[in-house]
Design a protein around this motif. Structure first.
Motif, PDB file in Angstrom:
ATOM      1  N   ALA A 157       0.827  -1.205   0.000  1.00 52.39           N
ATOM      2  CA  ALA A 157       0.000   0.000   0.000  1.00 52.39           C
ATOM      3  C   ALA A 157       0.863   1.258   0.000  1.00 52.39           C
ATOM      4  N   ALA A 158       1.924   1.243   0.801  1.00 49.32           N
ATOM      5  CA  ALA A 158       2.806   2.410   0.875  1.00 49.32           C
ATOM      6  C   ALA A 158       3.516   2.651  -0.453  1.00 49.32           C
ATOM      7  N   SER A 159       3.923   1.574  -1.116  1.00 52.58           N
ATOM      8  CA  SER A 159       4.582   1.712  -2.418  1.00 52.58           C
ATOM      9  C   SER A 159       3.640   2.322  -3.445  1.00 52.58           C
ATOM     10  N   LYS A 209     -11.280   1.712  -2.900  1.00 50.83           N
ATOM     11  CA  LYS A 209     -10.043   2.495  -2.827  1.00 50.83           C
ATOM     12  C   LYS A 209      -9.226   2.159  -1.578  1.00 50.83           C
ATOM     13  N   SER A 210      -9.498   1.000  -0.972  1.00 50.17           N
ATOM     14  CA  SER A 210      -8.868   0.668   0.305  1.00 50.17           C
ATOM     15  C   SER A 210      -7.350   0.551   0.206  1.00 50.17           C
ATOM     16  N   GLY A 228      -5.662   1.001   5.970  1.00 49.89           N
ATOM     17  CA  GLY A 228      -5.167  -0.355   5.812  1.00 49.89           C
ATOM     18  C   GLY A 228      -3.957  -0.638   6.682  1.00 49.89           C
ATOM     19  N   PRO A 229      -3.286  -1.765   6.442  1.00 51.67           N
ATOM     20  CA  PRO A 229      -2.100  -2.119   7.229  1.00 51.67           C
ATOM     21  C   PRO A 229      -0.955  -1.143   7.002  1.00 51.67           C
ATOM     22  N   GLY A 287       1.073  -7.271   7.543  1.00 52.43           N
ATOM     23  CA  GLY A 287       0.567  -8.013   6.395  1.00 52.43           C
ATOM     24  C   GLY A 287      -0.127  -9.281   6.835  1.00 52.43           C
ATOM     25  N   PRO A 288      -0.456 -10.149   5.884  1.00 54.72           N
ATOM     26  CA  PRO A 288      -1.186 -11.373   6.217  1.00 54.72           C
ATOM     27  C   PRO A 288      -0.369 -12.305   7.107  1.00 54.72           C
ATOM     28  N   SER A 289      -1.067 -12.982   8.019  1.00 57.78           N
ATOM     29  CA  SER A 289      -0.419 -13.938   8.916  1.00 57.78           C
ATOM     30  C   SER A 289      -0.057 -15.210   8.160  1.00 57.78           C
TER      31      SER A 289
END
Length: 248
Positions: free
Chosen positions: A35-37, A145-146, A152-153, A158-160
């Motif tokens: 998301a940050a990227s 647009k999440s 978001g994270p 991230g995912p477990s």
């Protein structure tokens, strides 16, 4: 796409000028770093028209070559190449990874001396179903647009392990030509597509370069021209992927 084009050529004597990548099923999530990227990329492009043009160009990774006009895949639509159980139209929606994947497929074609054809057209979208329900889901996906929001994270999240192991994907590649010839290739993976499956693919690609594709010179390669069939064998044997070729 590499497998589809090889099989299409063997059956019909030429590459498929039109290939559709359609995500049939997928379970996975994204990390804060992804998301940050995305947000950083879009922020940088907003103030740099040249960078924005490059991001929009489907042939940004094929220097000196501009192919035919490509579908944008930005809006929900009924895909005329697909049909539901009763022959009804199938809705498709924008796929979040299409802007990256399509560029790499065109680069593969470029590095393979246009083995897919200089007139090759390719896009990727997400299948959402038929009728009003399919349309509603497609519109919801297009409006989501999440990934670019602040809710978001965060980077590092991230995912477990459990979420990665429970993930999967099922993607259809549909090749067609003007004569009406059709070929389908299904690709399935047994882990979260972004992390569980990708990590195994990266590891197998590294081993493949060291042990199988030793003649590949240095450079900026995609997997098809760099490793081709050798990598496909490894992915099926060791990375939980399956490839199924069938007539349309």
């Amino acid at each position: 796409v590499f497998l589809l084009q090889k099989e299409f050529g063997q059956r019909f004597g030429h590459p498929a000028p039109r290939v559709r990548g359609r995500v049939r099923k997928m379970k996975g999530t994204f990390s804060g770093g992804t998301a940050a990227s995305l947000k950083a990329t879009m922020a940088a492009a907003a103030g740099n028209p040249a960078a924005l043009d490059l991001l929009k160009n489907p042939f940004s990774l094929t220097p000196g070559f501009e192919g035919p006009r490509q579908p944008t895949g930005h809006k929900p639509m009924v895909d005329e190449a697909l049909a539901g159980p009763g022959g009804e139209g199938v809705w498709v929606a924008p796929f979040v990874m299409a802007a990256i994947n399509t560029r790499n497929v065109h680069r593969s074609n470029f590095l393979l001396q246009h083995a897919y054809g200089a007139d090759f057209v390719y896009d990727e979208m997400l299948i959402t179903g038929t009728g009003e329900k399919g349309e509603a889901i497609a519109n919801a996906v297009a409006g989501d647009k999440s990934l670019g929001s602040d809710k978001g994270p965060k980077p590092g999240e991230g995912p477990s392990r459990e979420e990665r192991d429970a993930g999967f994907y099922d993607v259809l590649f549909l090749g067609t030509d003007a004569a009406g010839n059709t070929l389908r290739v299904g690709v399935k993976g047994d882990r979260d597509p972004g992390y569980g499956s990708t990590s195994k693919m990266i590891a197998e690609a590294a081993v493949c370069l060291l042990q199988d594709a030793t003649g590949t010179p240095g450079g900026i390669w995609t997997t098809a021209p760099a490793m081709g069939d050798a990598l496909m064998k490894r992915l099926q044997a060791n990375a939980g992927l399956s490839f199924e070729v069938g007539a349309g």
